[in-house]
Design an enzyme around this catalytic site. Structure first.
Site, PDB file in Angstrom:
ATOM      1  N   ASN A   1      13.701  -8.937   3.495  1.00  0.00           N
ATOM      2  CA  ASN A   1      12.430  -8.351   4.085  1.00  0.00           C
ATOM      3  C   ASN A   1      11.236  -9.023   3.674  1.00  0.00           C
ATOM      4  O   ASN A   1      10.278  -9.380   4.571  1.00  0.00           O
ATOM      5  CB  ASN A   1      12.287  -6.958   3.350  1.00  0.00           C
ATOM      6  CG  ASN A   1      13.005  -5.982   4.283  1.00  0.00           C
ATOM      7  OD1 ASN A   1      12.553  -5.584   5.425  1.00  0.00           O
ATOM      8  ND2 ASN A   1      13.890  -5.248   3.825  1.00  0.00           N
TER       9      ASN A   1
ATOM     10  N   THR B   1       0.314  -9.503  -3.951  1.00  0.00           N
ATOM     11  CA  THR B   1       0.043  -8.306  -5.128  1.00  0.00           C
ATOM     12  C   THR B   1      -0.104  -8.752  -6.410  1.00  0.00           C
ATOM     13  O   THR B   1       0.215  -9.969  -6.726  1.00  0.00           O
ATOM     14  CB  THR B   1       1.380  -7.749  -5.050  1.00  0.00           C
ATOM     15  OG1 THR B   1       1.325  -6.789  -6.222  1.00  0.00           O
ATOM     16  CG2 THR B   1       2.595  -8.638  -5.204  1.00  0.00           C
TER      17      THR B   1
ATOM     18  N   TYR C   1      10.197  -7.675  -6.835  1.00  0.00           N
ATOM     19  CA  TYR C   1       9.138  -7.588  -5.733  1.00  0.00           C
ATOM     20  C   TYR C   1       8.243  -8.879  -6.003  1.00  0.00           C
ATOM     21  O   TYR C   1       7.577  -9.277  -4.824  1.00  0.00           O
ATOM     22  CB  TYR C   1       8.412  -6.283  -5.883  1.00  0.00           C
ATOM     23  CG  TYR C   1       7.306  -5.967  -5.267  1.00  0.00           C
ATOM     24  CD1 TYR C   1       7.239  -6.226  -3.864  1.00  0.00           C
ATOM     25  CD2 TYR C   1       6.209  -5.474  -5.976  1.00  0.00           C
ATOM     26  CE1 TYR C   1       5.969  -6.070  -3.372  1.00  0.00           C
ATOM     27  CE2 TYR C   1       4.839  -5.541  -5.347  1.00  0.00           C
ATOM     28  CZ  TYR C   1       4.946  -5.797  -3.866  1.00  0.00           C
ATOM     29  OH  TYR C   1       3.641  -5.548  -3.420  1.00  0.00           O
TER      30      TYR C   1
END
Ligand code: UDP
Length: 332
Positions: free
Chosen positions: A92, A117, A141
């Site tokens: 993704n 992030t 992540y």
């Protein structure tokens, strides 16, 4: 005024950003697969129901509509889930981004704003986190976002992309008119979880109370979602102001976006008590895997280069709007 494709515009930060862009007079078109976003959060003049990397759909859209800039918010973004499903996160967050960039370059669109992030920094200890600190993600992540940043740097160097990665700290609150707000299922984030616990009159779980922080709970930097949205517009203006696109001369820049103030989990719960006027019960439970003790931004670069500002009394604004939003959701 710019015409912007907001990829992931049905999600939390993407929809808040769409609201902001529309209020500033820009044109917004959303592309989203609605896998985690919501149809009710769609704003703007058009919507394409597709994944970011659906090359056929994106190519068809680019042949019909001319965009000045693409903002890419669509991603999986839960640290804990990424540990369990790394393939899904890489597919993704990296593969889909690469496919989107490919179609952009093919269509001659070379302005790109990317949601990154603070998770790319891992556990940097007590210092405030500026852009140049070592990158050491503690989760898939964080790794995916760091990989995507590397891709942007390469596209800038070799394909003339003008890209900005905005590294968010803890995005929170709802935009002031309550058109859109945070709506995850399941909800894992602290502020909405505390406020939901208030509405449902149940205790809040605090993950760990033995961290090396003043009260033993984790310290985070909560940044108001509409302040983030304003930074996206500023970043877009910055890259749109550059001279005509030269395929050999792109630029990739990064900015850390936080309030530069840290609040512990217990301090957040206390502020929620003040805003809601309700006493909140706490259950202390085990640490949540992957949580660094303290993440607080140094946003001096964004302040200087983007005119990034945090509203006065940011935490109150965040929790008041989040509380209004939770009540609106409950009543709708
Ligand atoms: N947290 C908590 N209880 C909850 C949700 C979160 O104690 O119900 C803690 C979490 O362990 C972390 C902080 O609150 O220390 C912020 O977590 P959140 O998921 O909101 O954001 P993150 O920093 O993980 O992106």
């Amino acid at each position: 005024m710019a015409k912007v494709l907001v990829v992931g515009g049905a999600g939390y930060v993407g929809s808040a950003c769409s609201a902001w862009l529309l209020d500033q007079g820009h044109r917004v078109w959303v592309l989203d697969d609605l896998s985690t976003g919501h149809r009710s959060a769609l704003l703007g003049e058009g919507f394409t129901h597709a994944r970011a990397g659906d090359s056929a759909a994106v190519r068809a859209l680019f042949s019909r509509e001319k965009f000045d800039c693409v903002m890419h918010f669509a991603a999986r973004s839960l640290v804990g889930e990424s540990v369990l499903k790394p393939q899904e996160y890489f597919e993704n967050n990296v593969t889909q981004t690469a496919l989107l960039l490919d179609e952009m370059i093919r269509a001659g669109i070379r302005r790109f704003i990317f949601s990154s992030t603070c998770a790319i920094f891992g556990n940097p200890g007590n210092q405030k986190i500026s852009e140049h600190l070592p990158k050491a993600p503690m989760s898939p992540y964080g790794e995916t976002k760091l990989n995507a940043e590397a891709l942007l740097a390469d596209c800038a160097k070799n394909q003339g992309l003008h890209a900005v990665a905005l590294r968010y700290f803890n995005a929170s609150g709802a935009e002031a008119q309550l058109r859109v707000g945070e709506k995850h299922d399941p909800e894992t984030h602290l502020i909405p979880n505390v406020l939901k616990a208030v509405l449902e009159d149940r205790p809040v779980s605090v993950f760990g109370n033995d961290y090396p922080t003043p009260d033993g709970t984790c310290v985070r930097d909560y940044i108001y979602v509409s302040d983030l949205a304003a930074a996206h517009e500023a970043a877009m203006k910055r890259i749109l102001a550059r001279p005509a696109q030269d395929p050999k001369n792109g630029l990739f820049e990064v900015f850390n976006l936080g309030s530069e103030s840290g609040y512990s989990v217990l301090e957040i719960i206390q502020t929620c008590e003040k805003v809601t006027g309700k006493k909140i019960k706490i259950t202390h439970v085990e640490r949540r895997p992957g949580d660094p003790p303290r993440l607080v931004a140094d946003s001096a670069l964004a302040r200087r280069e983007l005119g990034f500002k945090v509203r006065a009394d940011s935490l109150n604004q965040i929790i008041s709007t989040a509380w209004d939003w939770e009540q609106k959701k409950k009543d709708s």
